[in-house]
Scaffold this motif. Structure first.
Motif, PDB file in Angstrom:
ATOM      1  N   GLN A 146      39.607  30.998  35.743  1.00 48.06           N
ATOM      2  CA  GLN A 146      39.876  29.591  35.424  1.00 48.06           C
ATOM      3  C   GLN A 146      40.516  29.429  34.050  1.00 48.06           C
ATOM      4  O   GLN A 146      41.137  28.419  33.775  1.00 48.06           O
ATOM      5  N   THR A 161      47.678  29.297  38.898  1.00 51.46           N
ATOM      6  CA  THR A 161      47.076  28.283  39.761  1.00 51.46           C
ATOM      7  C   THR A 161      46.632  28.854  41.105  1.00 51.46           C
ATOM      8  O   THR A 161      45.522  28.564  41.570  1.00 51.46           O
ATOM      9  N   ALA A 162      47.477  29.662  41.738  1.00 51.58           N
ATOM     10  CA  ALA A 162      47.131  30.214  43.052  1.00 51.58           C
ATOM     11  C   ALA A 162      45.918  31.137  42.946  1.00 51.58           C
ATOM     12  O   ALA A 162      45.035  31.114  43.814  1.00 51.58           O
ATOM     13  N   LYS A 167      43.563  30.985  40.659  1.00 55.75           N
ATOM     14  CA  LYS A 167      42.410  30.112  40.419  1.00 55.75           C
ATOM     15  C   LYS A 167      41.879  29.554  41.732  1.00 55.75           C
ATOM     16  O   LYS A 167      40.681  29.594  42.002  1.00 55.75           O
ATOM     17  N   ALA A 168      42.796  29.025  42.536  1.00 54.71           N
ATOM     18  CA  ALA A 168      42.397  28.427  43.812  1.00 54.71           C
ATOM     19  C   ALA A 168      41.800  29.479  44.744  1.00 54.71           C
ATOM     20  O   ALA A 168      40.794  29.230  45.416  1.00 54.71           O
ATOM     21  N   LEU A 194      38.238  30.504  43.709  1.00 50.81           N
ATOM     22  CA  LEU A 194      37.279  29.432  43.987  1.00 50.81           C
ATOM     23  C   LEU A 194      37.044  29.286  45.489  1.00 50.81           C
ATOM     24  O   LEU A 194      35.913  29.085  45.928  1.00 50.81           O
ATOM     25  N   ALA A 195      38.108  29.410  46.273  1.00 54.76           N
ATOM     26  CA  ALA A 195      37.975  29.297  47.735  1.00 54.76           C
ATOM     27  C   ALA A 195      37.137  30.437  48.301  1.00 54.76           C
ATOM     28  O   ALA A 195      36.459  30.275  49.316  1.00 54.76           O
TER      29      ALA A 195
END
Length: 122
Positions: free
Chosen positions: A91, A96-97, A99-100, A103-104
């Motif tokens: 984070q 961005t990808a 990070k996502a 988290l996913a």
């Protein structure tokens, strides 16, 4: 009588083989997410890769599926803190990808554990 091999068990086994391969071929990917308190990080990464292979194979065979189901659920629970650490660490980056994705990955553990427990219970 043992339940037939389900698609979710095949998928979980496949994910474990993929993850195990990365653990064994590129252990440096996983070393940064190991908790600081764990010594011999590379050896632990190798060991977890071997355990993933054993679980994957065990889930596919009817005679070992129950034991492998319990072992798989336990392994998923044991590595969850490392997955959480990875998500937290990422984070701070600008990716961005990534990070996502990290988290996913956290809630995806739930259906994986559920599948393992289903196998354990027969």
């Amino acid at each position: 009588m043992t339940a037939p091999l389900s698609k979710d068990l095949v998928a979980l086994s496949g994910l474990f083989v993929l993850s195990a391969t990365i653990h064994l071929v590129k252990p440096e990917v996983y070393e940064p997410i190991m908790p600081e308190a764990i010594p011999a990080k590379r050896e632990v990464v190798y060991a977890s890769g071997v355990l993933e292979l054993l679980c994957a194979g065990g889930l596919l065979h009817p005679r070992t599926r129950k034991v492998a189901g319990w072992a798989t659920a336990g392994l998923l629970l044991a590595v969850y803190p490392a997955n959480f650490k990875m998500a937290a660490d990422v984070q701070k980056s600008n990716k961005t990808a990534l990070k996502a994705g990290t988290l996913a990955r956290l809630p995806m553990q739930i259906p994986m554990i559920r599948t393992a427990l289903k196998a354990a219970r027969g």
